[in-house]
Design an enzyme around this catalytic site. Structure first.
Site, PDB file in Angstrom:
ATOM      1  N   ILE A  13      71.950  37.485  23.141  1.00 58.00           N
ATOM      2  CA  ILE A  13      71.328  37.711  21.782  1.00 58.00           C
ATOM      3  C   ILE A  13      70.082  38.305  21.697  1.00 58.00           C
ATOM      4  CG2 ILE A  13      70.937  36.762  19.560  1.00 58.00           C
ATOM      5  CD1 ILE A  13      72.876  34.538  20.140  1.00 58.00           C
ATOM      6  N   ASP A  34      61.323  35.870  30.294  1.00 60.89           N
ATOM      7  CA  ASP A  34      62.614  35.595  30.486  1.00 60.89           C
ATOM      8  C   ASP A  34      62.484  35.110  32.054  1.00 60.89           C
ATOM      9  OD1 ASP A  34      65.557  35.457  31.389  1.00 60.89           O
ATOM     10  OD2 ASP A  34      65.805  36.058  29.159  1.00 60.89           O
ATOM     11  N   ASP A  61      59.111  31.140  33.356  1.00 61.72           N
ATOM     12  CA  ASP A  61      59.981  29.764  32.806  1.00 61.72           C
ATOM     13  C   ASP A  61      59.263  29.376  31.552  1.00 61.72           C
ATOM     14  OD1 ASP A  61      61.241  27.448  32.318  1.00 61.72           O
ATOM     15  OD2 ASP A  61      61.600  27.026  34.425  1.00 61.72           O
ATOM     16  N   ILE A  62      60.071  28.857  30.319  1.00 66.06           N
ATOM     17  CA  ILE A  62      59.578  28.527  29.228  1.00 66.06           C
ATOM     18  C   ILE A  62      58.786  27.184  29.531  1.00 66.06           C
ATOM     19  CG2 ILE A  62      60.478  29.954  27.526  1.00 66.06           C
ATOM     20  CD1 ILE A  62      62.284  27.629  26.978  1.00 66.06           C
ATOM     21  N   THR A 136      72.093  26.515  16.799  1.00 65.80           N
ATOM     22  CA  THR A 136      73.528  26.907  16.828  1.00 65.80           C
ATOM     23  C   THR A 136      74.417  26.033  15.666  1.00 65.80           C
ATOM     24  OG1 THR A 136      75.654  26.574  18.119  1.00 65.80           O
ATOM     25  CG2 THR A 136      73.776  25.372  18.663  1.00 65.80           C
ATOM     26  N   ASP A 137      75.557  26.508  15.150  1.00 66.08           N
ATOM     27  CA  ASP A 137      76.303  25.581  14.479  1.00 66.08           C
ATOM     28  C   ASP A 137      76.787  24.490  14.933  1.00 66.08           C
ATOM     29  OD1 ASP A 137      78.149  27.041  15.742  1.00 66.08           O
ATOM     30  OD2 ASP A 137      79.312  27.542  14.191  1.00 66.08           O
ATOM     31  N   GLU A 138      76.870  24.565  16.344  1.00 60.48           N
ATOM     32  CA  GLU A 138      77.662  23.483  17.285  1.00 60.48           C
ATOM     33  C   GLU A 138      77.003  22.025  16.898  1.00 60.48           C
ATOM     34  OE1 GLU A 138      79.132  24.086  21.183  1.00 60.48           O
ATOM     35  OE2 GLU A 138      79.192  26.510  20.814  1.00 60.48           O
ATOM     36  N   TYR A 159      75.401  20.401  25.809  1.00 60.23           N
ATOM     37  CA  TYR A 159      74.928  21.683  25.154  1.00 60.23           C
ATOM     38  C   TYR A 159      74.298  21.422  23.832  1.00 60.23           C
ATOM     39  CZ  TYR A 159      74.295  26.241  22.734  1.00 60.23           C
ATOM     40  OH  TYR A 159      74.023  27.121  21.978  1.00 60.23           O
ATOM     41  N   SER A 160      75.368  21.102  22.968  1.00 59.70           N
ATOM     42  CA  SER A 160      74.846  20.989  21.706  1.00 59.70           C
ATOM     43  C   SER A 160      73.871  19.656  21.409  1.00 59.70           C
ATOM     44  CB  SER A 160      75.967  20.875  20.683  1.00 59.70           C
ATOM     45  OG  SER A 160      77.019  19.785  20.940  1.00 59.70           O
ATOM     46  N   LYS A 163      70.592  20.881  21.946  1.00 58.48           N
ATOM     47  CA  LYS A 163      69.958  22.227  20.772  1.00 58.48           C
ATOM     48  C   LYS A 163      69.674  21.197  19.638  1.00 58.48           C
ATOM     49  CE  LYS A 163      70.070  25.934  21.038  1.00 58.48           C
ATOM     50  NZ  LYS A 163      68.989  26.891  21.515  1.00 58.48           N
ATOM     51  N   TYR A 216      92.160  27.881  26.518  1.00 56.57           N
ATOM     52  CA  TYR A 216      91.942  26.372  26.359  1.00 56.57           C
ATOM     53  C   TYR A 216      93.212  25.714  25.547  1.00 56.57           C
ATOM     54  CZ  TYR A 216      87.501  26.187  28.690  1.00 56.57           C
ATOM     55  OH  TYR A 216      86.687  26.177  29.740  1.00 56.57           O
ATOM     56  N   ARG A 223      86.922  29.395  15.216  1.00 53.01           N
ATOM     57  CA  ARG A 223      85.603  29.797  15.172  1.00 53.01           C
ATOM     58  C   ARG A 223      85.284  30.858  14.162  1.00 53.01           C
ATOM     59  NH1 ARG A 223      85.886  25.579  17.521  1.00 53.01           N
ATOM     60  NH2 ARG A 223      85.462  25.462  19.730  1.00 53.01           N
ATOM     61  N   ASN A 258      91.301  30.934  18.117  1.00 53.96           N
ATOM     62  CA  ASN A 258      90.821  31.619  19.489  1.00 53.96           C
ATOM     63  C   ASN A 258      92.222  32.515  20.108  1.00 53.96           C
ATOM     64  OD1 ASN A 258      88.605  30.443  19.711  1.00 53.96           O
ATOM     65  ND2 ASN A 258      89.015  28.903  21.234  1.00 53.96           N
TER      66      ASN A 258
HETATM   67  P1  NAD Z   1      72.276  33.569  27.190  1.00 52.97           P
HETATM   68  O1  NAD Z   1      72.606  32.530  27.798  1.00 52.97           O
HETATM   69  O2  NAD Z   1      73.078  34.814  27.168  1.00 52.97           O
HETATM   70  O3  NAD Z   1      70.615  34.035  27.382  1.00 52.97           O
HETATM   71  C1  NAD Z   1      69.463  32.904  27.563  1.00 52.97           C
HETATM   72  C2  NAD Z   1      68.321  33.558  28.351  1.00 52.97           C
HETATM   73  O4  NAD Z   1      67.412  32.690  28.619  1.00 52.97           O
HETATM   74  C3  NAD Z   1      68.818  34.291  29.604  1.00 52.97           C
HETATM   75  O5  NAD Z   1      68.221  35.549  29.478  1.00 52.97           O
HETATM   76  C4  NAD Z   1      67.990  33.377  30.672  1.00 52.97           C
HETATM   77  O6  NAD Z   1      67.517  34.027  31.563  1.00 52.97           O
HETATM   78  C5  NAD Z   1      66.997  32.919  29.809  1.00 52.97           C
HETATM   79  N1  NAD Z   1      66.297  31.510  30.064  1.00 52.97           N
HETATM   80  C6  NAD Z   1      67.276  30.380  30.551  1.00 52.97           C
HETATM   81  N2  NAD Z   1      66.400  29.405  30.863  1.00 52.97           N
HETATM   82  C7  NAD Z   1      65.068  29.977  30.552  1.00 52.97           C
HETATM   83  C8  NAD Z   1      63.793  29.414  30.937  1.00 52.97           C
HETATM   84  N3  NAD Z   1      63.526  28.167  31.476  1.00 52.97           N
HETATM   85  N4  NAD Z   1      62.874  29.951  30.827  1.00 52.97           N
HETATM   86  C9  NAD Z   1      62.633  31.354  30.442  1.00 52.97           C
HETATM   87  N5  NAD Z   1      64.001  32.058  30.088  1.00 52.97           N
HETATM   88  C10 NAD Z   1      65.180  31.310  30.169  1.00 52.97           C
HETATM   89  O7  NAD Z   1      72.287  33.002  25.580  1.00 52.97           O
HETATM   90  P2  NAD Z   1      72.716  33.877  24.225  1.00 52.97           P
HETATM   91  O8  NAD Z   1      73.987  33.522  24.052  1.00 52.97           O
HETATM   92  O9  NAD Z   1      71.900  34.992  24.114  1.00 52.97           O
HETATM   93  O10 NAD Z   1      71.969  32.513  23.320  1.00 52.97           O
HETATM   94  C11 NAD Z   1      70.352  32.833  23.162  1.00 52.97           C
HETATM   95  C12 NAD Z   1      70.263  31.687  22.060  1.00 52.97           C
HETATM   96  O11 NAD Z   1      70.940  31.401  20.943  1.00 52.97           O
HETATM   97  C13 NAD Z   1      70.443  30.159  22.772  1.00 52.97           C
HETATM   98  O12 NAD Z   1      69.282  29.624  22.146  1.00 52.97           O
HETATM   99  C14 NAD Z   1      71.723  29.679  21.983  1.00 52.97           C
HETATM  100  O13 NAD Z   1      71.560  28.302  22.116  1.00 52.97           O
HETATM  101  C15 NAD Z   1      71.850  30.267  20.664  1.00 52.97           C
HETATM  102  N6  NAD Z   1      73.043  30.476  20.248  1.00 52.97           N
HETATM  103  C16 NAD Z   1      73.916  31.533  20.767  1.00 52.97           C
HETATM  104  C17 NAD Z   1      74.957  31.459  20.163  1.00 52.97           C
HETATM  105  C18 NAD Z   1      76.252  32.494  20.999  1.00 52.97           C
HETATM  106  O14 NAD Z   1      77.356  32.712  20.581  1.00 52.97           O
HETATM  107  N7  NAD Z   1      75.966  33.211  22.229  1.00 52.97           N
HETATM  108  C19 NAD Z   1      75.563  31.016  18.767  1.00 52.97           C
HETATM  109  C20 NAD Z   1      74.467  30.068  18.291  1.00 52.97           C
HETATM  110  C21 NAD Z   1      73.247  29.936  19.008  1.00 52.97           C
END
Ligand code: NAD
Length: 337
Positions: A13, A34, A61-62, A136-138, A159-160, A163, A216, A223, A258
């Site tokens: 995203i 990142d 790293d954040i 996330t909605d989760e 995970y959820s 978050k 699954y 979803r 799904n």
């Molecule tokens: P993703 O796993 O594709 O990307 C996560 C990114 O974060 C990666 O580029 C990774 O290298 C980076 N990262 C991980 N740990 C890190 C750290 N400690 N420091 C710096 N960078 C780090 O995830 P995504 O699907 O793009 O999701 C992005 C956000 O959106 C997340 O917070 C996720 O919880 C949220 N989200 C995702 C979805 C979905 O459907 N994918 C839905 C709702 C919310």
């Protein structure tokens, strides 16, 4: 010129958001932080790395206090959008600590440094800066009735839970320090550049490789799928027009099983669906049957609506993966440990 610190901008995203922002806004500066875990891929931004006047990448790293401080010292940051996360539910079952570290500690670290840099004082609201937490909605857990932003959080997997915990800290920084925040809770995203561990890219990839599709349980999980660019547009709106301290749900309010999604992918690529193409695998114990969120608030307060119909969006996504087999082969060469 406004400066945006985007974390996790090499992920699915985050990279779509950077593309969207650079396409939509003139005169902005994007800093992408990142760590490049297995899910982060610089190729997701190929073609975007225009020049150092509007984009800069830091492989940090954040959770790293010193490195994040260094960025805030070097740049005058107006907005932080925190996408960085460990994001895969299955992996959270076995690597829970990594999820706690990045998703909770990393979020608090970013807020602490931004709070200091922005010279936030208690009860003194500052305009022109904002911290947006991507959630996330989760966090609502499984629910059949539409959850509004006021519904209690009831997460069921590591995970959820991570978050939801991060959200509590984000909200509390607003309540306790007037640190200007927003939270978005979106439903499942789909679209280009998604790492092939989530449902849609896994099914597309397996179909392309003539492997069985792992479904699954009975595949009756419901979803709400949102096209990633629709989510990016909503995030942009919340960041600039959202009421500080507020949470916004983002979804289409249309749900699909799904199994329906899997059958659509098979039909698009193979022209047919046969039961011997499917392999039913045991569902996760903590799996949620249905996520369902109301988007009344963002529609009525900010005028946002999804624009991509799921059927068209899914066809475009499948076609993108078919057209970008090289991207797929390359990310899979470096699988997660
Ligand atoms: P993703 O796993 O594709 O990307 C996560 C990114 O974060 C990666 O580029 C990774 O290298 C980076 N990262 C991980 N740990 C890190 C750290 N400690 N420091 C710096 N960078 C780090 O995830 P995504 O699907 O793009 O999701 C992005 C956000 O959106 C997340 O917070 C996720 O919880 C949220 N989200 C995702 C979805 C979905 O459907 N994918 C839905 C709702 C919310």
């Amino acid at each position: 010129m406004k400066t945006y610190l985007i974390t996790g901008g090499a992920g699915f995203i985050g990279s779509n958001f950077i593309r969207y922002m650079l396409k939509t806004h003139k005169d902005i500066f994007i800093i992408n932080v990142d760590k490049l875990t297995y899910a982060g891929n610089p190729d997701n931004l190929a073609g975007v790395l225009i020049n150092e006047t509007n984009y800069k990448f830091y492989c940090y790293d954040i959770c790293d206090n010193e490195k994040i401080k260094e960025i805030f010292n070097r740049h005058k940051i107006n907005y932080v959008v925190n996408f960085a996360a460990e994001s895969h539910v299955d992996r959270s079952m076995t690597s829970t600590k990594e999820f706690i570290e990045t998703n909770i500690t990393g979020t608090v670290n970013l807020m602490d440094i931004a709070k200091k840099a922005w010279e936030i004082r208690e009860n003194e609201y500052i305009d022109g800066v904002r911290f947006l937490q991507i959630s996330t909605d989760e966090v609502y857990g499984s629910c059949t009735e539409c959850c509004s932003e006021e519904a209690p959080l009831n997460p069921h997997n590591p995970y959820s839970c991570s978050k939801a915990a991060a959200e509590f800290y984000v909200k509390c920084y607003w309540d306790a320090y007037s640190f200007p925040v927003n939270i978005t809770r979106s439903s499942n995203n789909y679209g280009p550049y998604q790492y092939p561990e989530k449902l849609i890219p896994v099914m597309i990839h397996n179909t392309m490789d003539n492997r069985k599709l792992p479904v699954y349980g009975d595949g009756m999980q419901l979803r709400d799928w949102i096209y990633v660019e629709d989510n990016c547009r909503a995030i942009d709106l919340v960041l600039h027009k959202g009421e500080p301290g507020e949470v916004y749900n983002i979804a289409t309010e249309k749900k699909y099983h799904n199994r329906f999604v899997v059958d659509k992918i098979l039909t698009y690529i193979k022209g047919e669906v046969r039961e011997d193409m499917i392999q039913h695998v045991q569902d996760r114990k903590a799996s949620d049957l249905c996520y369902s969120i109301s988007t009344k608030k963002i529609r009525e307060k900010l005028g946002w609506n999804p624009s991509v119909d799921f059927h068209n969006g899914l066809d475009n996504t499948i076609q993108w993966y078919l057209d970008n087999k090289k991207w797929l082969d390359k990310v899979l060469k470096n699988p997660p440990r």
